[in-house]
Design a protein around this motif. Structure first.
Motif, PDB file in Angstrom:
ATOM      1  N   VAL A   1       0.828  -1.198   0.000  1.00 42.85           N
ATOM      2  CA  VAL A   1       0.000   0.000   0.000  1.00 42.85           C
ATOM      3  C   VAL A   1       0.863   1.249   0.000  1.00 42.85           C
ATOM      4  O   VAL A   1       0.592   2.219  -0.688  1.00 42.85           O
ATOM      5  CB  VAL A   1      -0.954   0.000   1.217  1.00 42.85           C
ATOM      6  CG1 VAL A   1      -1.763   1.280   1.271  1.00 42.85           C
ATOM      7  CG2 VAL A   1      -1.888  -1.212   1.146  1.00 42.85           C
TER       8      VAL A   1
ATOM      9  N   VAL B   1       3.723   3.691  -1.007  1.00 40.33           N
ATOM     10  CA  VAL B   1       4.444   3.886  -2.261  1.00 40.33           C
ATOM     11  C   VAL B   1       5.937   3.795  -2.011  1.00 40.33           C
ATOM     12  O   VAL B   1       6.459   4.376  -1.062  1.00 40.33           O
ATOM     13  CB  VAL B   1       4.088   5.254  -2.872  1.00 40.33           C
ATOM     14  CG1 VAL B   1       4.977   5.533  -4.078  1.00 40.33           C
ATOM     15  CG2 VAL B   1       2.629   5.279  -3.280  1.00 40.33           C
TER      16      VAL B   1
ATOM     17  N   ASP C   1      -3.581   7.110 -12.286  1.00 35.63           N
ATOM     18  CA  ASP C   1      -3.801   7.327 -10.870  1.00 35.63           C
ATOM     19  C   ASP C   1      -3.309   6.131 -10.064  1.00 35.63           C
ATOM     20  O   ASP C   1      -3.619   4.982 -10.372  1.00 35.63           O
ATOM     21  CB  ASP C   1      -5.302   7.546 -10.629  1.00 35.63           C
ATOM     22  CG  ASP C   1      -5.644   7.674  -9.159  1.00 35.63           C
ATOM     23  OD1 ASP C   1      -6.149   6.690  -8.594  1.00 35.63           O
ATOM     24  OD2 ASP C   1      -5.385   8.737  -8.586  1.00 35.63           O
ATOM     25  N   GLN C   2      -2.546   6.388  -8.993  1.00 37.58           N
ATOM     26  CA  GLN C   2      -1.882   5.338  -8.238  1.00 37.58           C
ATOM     27  C   GLN C   2      -2.842   4.328  -7.623  1.00 37.58           C
ATOM     28  O   GLN C   2      -2.587   3.115  -7.633  1.00 37.58           O
ATOM     29  CB  GLN C   2      -1.021   5.971  -7.137  1.00 37.58           C
ATOM     30  CG  GLN C   2      -0.102   5.016  -6.415  1.00 37.58           C
ATOM     31  CD  GLN C   2       0.961   4.413  -7.333  1.00 37.58           C
ATOM     32  OE1 GLN C   2       0.904   3.238  -7.650  1.00 37.58           O
ATOM     33  NE2 GLN C   2       1.908   5.234  -7.769  1.00 37.58           N
ATOM     34  N   SER C   3      -3.970   4.802  -7.073  1.00 33.85           N
ATOM     35  CA  SER C   3      -4.901   3.882  -6.415  1.00 33.85           C
ATOM     36  C   SER C   3      -5.479   2.879  -7.399  1.00 33.85           C
ATOM     37  O   SER C   3      -5.700   1.711  -7.056  1.00 33.85           O
ATOM     38  CB  SER C   3      -6.026   4.668  -5.724  1.00 33.85           C
ATOM     39  OG  SER C   3      -6.780   5.409  -6.674  1.00 33.85           O
ATOM     40  N   ARG C   4      -5.717   3.315  -8.618  1.00 36.17           N
ATOM     41  CA  ARG C   4      -6.220   2.397  -9.645  1.00 36.17           C
ATOM     42  C   ARG C   4      -5.178   1.339  -9.972  1.00 36.17           C
ATOM     43  O   ARG C   4      -5.501   0.163 -10.170  1.00 36.17           O
ATOM     44  CB  ARG C   4      -6.591   3.177 -10.911  1.00 36.17           C
ATOM     45  CG  ARG C   4      -7.780   4.096 -10.755  1.00 36.17           C
ATOM     46  CD  ARG C   4      -7.947   5.007 -11.957  1.00 36.17           C
ATOM     47  NE  ARG C   4      -8.181   4.257 -13.179  1.00 36.17           N
ATOM     48  CZ  ARG C   4      -9.376   3.852 -13.599  1.00 36.17           C
ATOM     49  NH1 ARG C   4     -10.448   4.113 -12.876  1.00 36.17           N
ATOM     50  NH2 ARG C   4      -9.510   3.199 -14.736  1.00 36.17           N
TER      51      ARG C   4
ATOM     52  N   VAL D   1      -2.726   0.169  -8.000  1.00 41.86           N
ATOM     53  CA  VAL D   1      -2.566  -0.778  -6.895  1.00 41.86           C
ATOM     54  C   VAL D   1      -3.662  -1.836  -6.954  1.00 41.86           C
ATOM     55  O   VAL D   1      -3.393  -3.043  -6.835  1.00 41.86           O
ATOM     56  CB  VAL D   1      -2.591  -0.054  -5.537  1.00 41.86           C
ATOM     57  CG1 VAL D   1      -2.700  -1.056  -4.388  1.00 41.86           C
ATOM     58  CG2 VAL D   1      -1.346   0.809  -5.370  1.00 41.86           C
ATOM     59  N   GLU D   2      -4.884  -1.409  -7.145  1.00 38.88           N
ATOM     60  CA  GLU D   2      -6.002  -2.355  -7.205  1.00 38.88           C
ATOM     61  C   GLU D   2      -5.837  -3.340  -8.356  1.00 38.88           C
ATOM     62  O   GLU D   2      -6.015  -4.550  -8.200  1.00 38.88           O
ATOM     63  CB  GLU D   2      -7.316  -1.577  -7.355  1.00 38.88           C
ATOM     64  CG  GLU D   2      -8.544  -2.480  -7.484  1.00 38.88           C
ATOM     65  CD  GLU D   2      -9.817  -1.691  -7.720  1.00 38.88           C
ATOM     66  OE1 GLU D   2     -10.869  -2.333  -7.916  1.00 38.88           O
ATOM     67  OE2 GLU D   2      -9.767  -0.438  -7.725  1.00 38.88           O
TER      68      GLU D   2
ATOM     69  N   SER E   1      -2.523  -5.715  -8.146  1.00 40.88           N
ATOM     70  CA  SER E   1      -2.616  -6.713  -7.097  1.00 40.88           C
ATOM     71  C   SER E   1      -3.198  -8.009  -7.655  1.00 40.88           C
ATOM     72  O   SER E   1      -2.785  -9.113  -7.281  1.00 40.88           O
ATOM     73  CB  SER E   1      -3.489  -6.207  -5.941  1.00 40.88           C
ATOM     74  OG  SER E   1      -2.908  -5.077  -5.344  1.00 40.88           O
TER      75      SER E   1
ATOM     76  N   PRO F   1       4.261  -0.573  -5.851  1.00 46.48           N
ATOM     77  CA  PRO F   1       4.019   0.672  -6.575  1.00 46.48           C
ATOM     78  C   PRO F   1       5.152   1.670  -6.372  1.00 46.48           C
ATOM     79  O   PRO F   1       5.848   1.651  -5.352  1.00 46.48           O
ATOM     80  CB  PRO F   1       2.716   1.199  -5.965  1.00 46.48           C
ATOM     81  CG  PRO F   1       2.664   0.597  -4.606  1.00 46.48           C
ATOM     82  CD  PRO F   1       3.364  -0.731  -4.690  1.00 46.48           C
TER      83      PRO F   1
ATOM     84  N   LYS G   1       6.501   5.974  -7.218  1.00 48.21           N
ATOM     85  CA  LYS G   1       5.970   7.326  -7.381  1.00 48.21           C
ATOM     86  C   LYS G   1       6.178   7.910  -8.766  1.00 48.21           C
ATOM     87  O   LYS G   1       5.472   8.828  -9.173  1.00 48.21           O
ATOM     88  CB  LYS G   1       6.614   8.272  -6.351  1.00 48.21           C
ATOM     89  CG  LYS G   1       5.970   8.256  -4.989  1.00 48.21           C
ATOM     90  CD  LYS G   1       6.551   9.375  -4.134  1.00 48.21           C
ATOM     91  CE  LYS G   1       5.798   9.524  -2.822  1.00 48.21           C
ATOM     92  NZ  LYS G   1       6.348  10.630  -1.999  1.00 48.21           N
TER      93      LYS G   1
ATOM     94  N   SER H   1      -5.988  -4.301 -16.539  1.00 45.65           N
ATOM     95  CA  SER H   1      -4.998  -3.589 -15.727  1.00 45.65           C
ATOM     96  C   SER H   1      -4.041  -2.789 -16.586  1.00 45.65           C
ATOM     97  O   SER H   1      -3.388  -1.864 -16.105  1.00 45.65           O
ATOM     98  CB  SER H   1      -4.185  -4.591 -14.884  1.00 45.65           C
ATOM     99  OG  SER H   1      -5.027  -5.354 -14.057  1.00 45.65           O
TER     100      SER H   1
END
Length: 285
Positions: A8, A10, A32-35, A37-38, A41, A59, A61, A257
């Motif tokens: 989770v 970075v 976008d980072q949150s997208r 990661v999901e 994964s 992930p 930066k 993804s």
């Protein structure tokens, strides 16, 4: 044993790895980072099942951080763009491009424009009217958001972007480029065509405010690149097994993804054109 973890936090800087059992990979942060990661994964879960090793998605930066993590052996595999892959393979001898998306052999960038510019789509070339407008690239080392767009701009106008436009920026990623042009912060921007198409399909772009005005010629882009010592660390045949696992990826949710329709074999030689352009622009040495 099957075990996966999507980190989770970075990655910024971590100590040199002291592990041999966990296989780690990253991806350039082009959205976008949150997208990411999901989505990645789920890719980690898939690779763990296929390879029989612990797999972790890490992930990062920035594009540069992805290359650094690969160089420092903090990750052994990366989903790179064309330029970041060239940079990474130059830094880590014997590293190999394993697979590319089916669309990556003939990738393109879109030049998008705010409605206030009055620009209309043009199949042939960017019009003279773009000169003296404001323009944003994506990340500074993005193949589709900077390298190839700058290459085609120089071909078209015979000048550097700073001499073509009244103001030039770097948004950091394709999603941000779209948002900045849609908001009118910049008149024009260059984006990865697949990120644009996905955003339009999902209703995340107001096409009354921003539209595609030109599509570049095609070029090779994204690929999976693996460190050359993978078989030594994870067992004989690991490289071949990983390549096959990538080529066999068929689940639509996994492919989303990237997004890609599937993967095809790749090798380092395919990216010679990207390397040549990067050398011309002074982005690699």
């Amino acid at each position: 044993m099957r075990w996966t973890l999507a980190t989770v936090a970075v990655l910024t800087t971590i100590s040199a790895p002291s592990f041999a059992d966990t296989f780690r990979f990253t991806a350039i942060p082009d959205e976008d980072q949150s997208r990411l990661v999901e989505r990645f994964s789920r890719v980690a879960d898939y690779l763990a099942d296929e390879l029989g090793v612990e797999v972790e998605y890490v992930p990062v930066k920035s594009y540069g951080a992805a290359v650094t993590a690969f160089r420092n052996d903090q990750v052994q595999l990366a989903w790179f763009g064309g330029l970041s892959g060239v940079q990474a393979r130059r830094l880590v001898p014997d590293s190999v491009a394993l697979a590319q998306g089916a669309e990556d052999a003939e990738f393109t960038s879109y030049f998008i424009a705010h409605d206030s510019t009055g620009l209309a789509p043009n199949e042939d070339e960017l019009p003279d009217a773009v000169q003296d407008m404001t323009f944003t690239f994506g990340a500074k080392t993005s193949t589709s958001g900077r390298l190839m767009p700058e290459h085609f701009l120089r071909q078209r106008f015979g000048e550097a972007p700073d001499d073509i436009f009244s103001r030039v920026g770097f948004s950091g990623d394709h999603t941000r480029t779209i948002a900045l042009v849609e908001a009118g912060t910049y008149d024009l921007g260059a984006v990865n065509y697949s990120v644009w198409d996905a955003a339009v399909e999902e209703g995340r772009v107001d096409t009354d405010k921003v539209q595609v005005v030109w599509t570049t010629p095609s070029y090779p882009d994204y690929q999976w690149t693996l460190r050359g010592d993978a078989d030594e660390r994870f067992g004989d045949g690991f490289t071949a097994n990983l390549r096959q696992a990538l080529l066999d990826m068929e689940d639509p949710q996994l492919l989303e993804s990237f997004p890609r329709s599937g993967f095809i074999p790749a090798d380092n030689a395919m990216y010679a054109p990207i390397e040549d352009v990067a050398e011309d622009l002074g982005l690699v040495r």
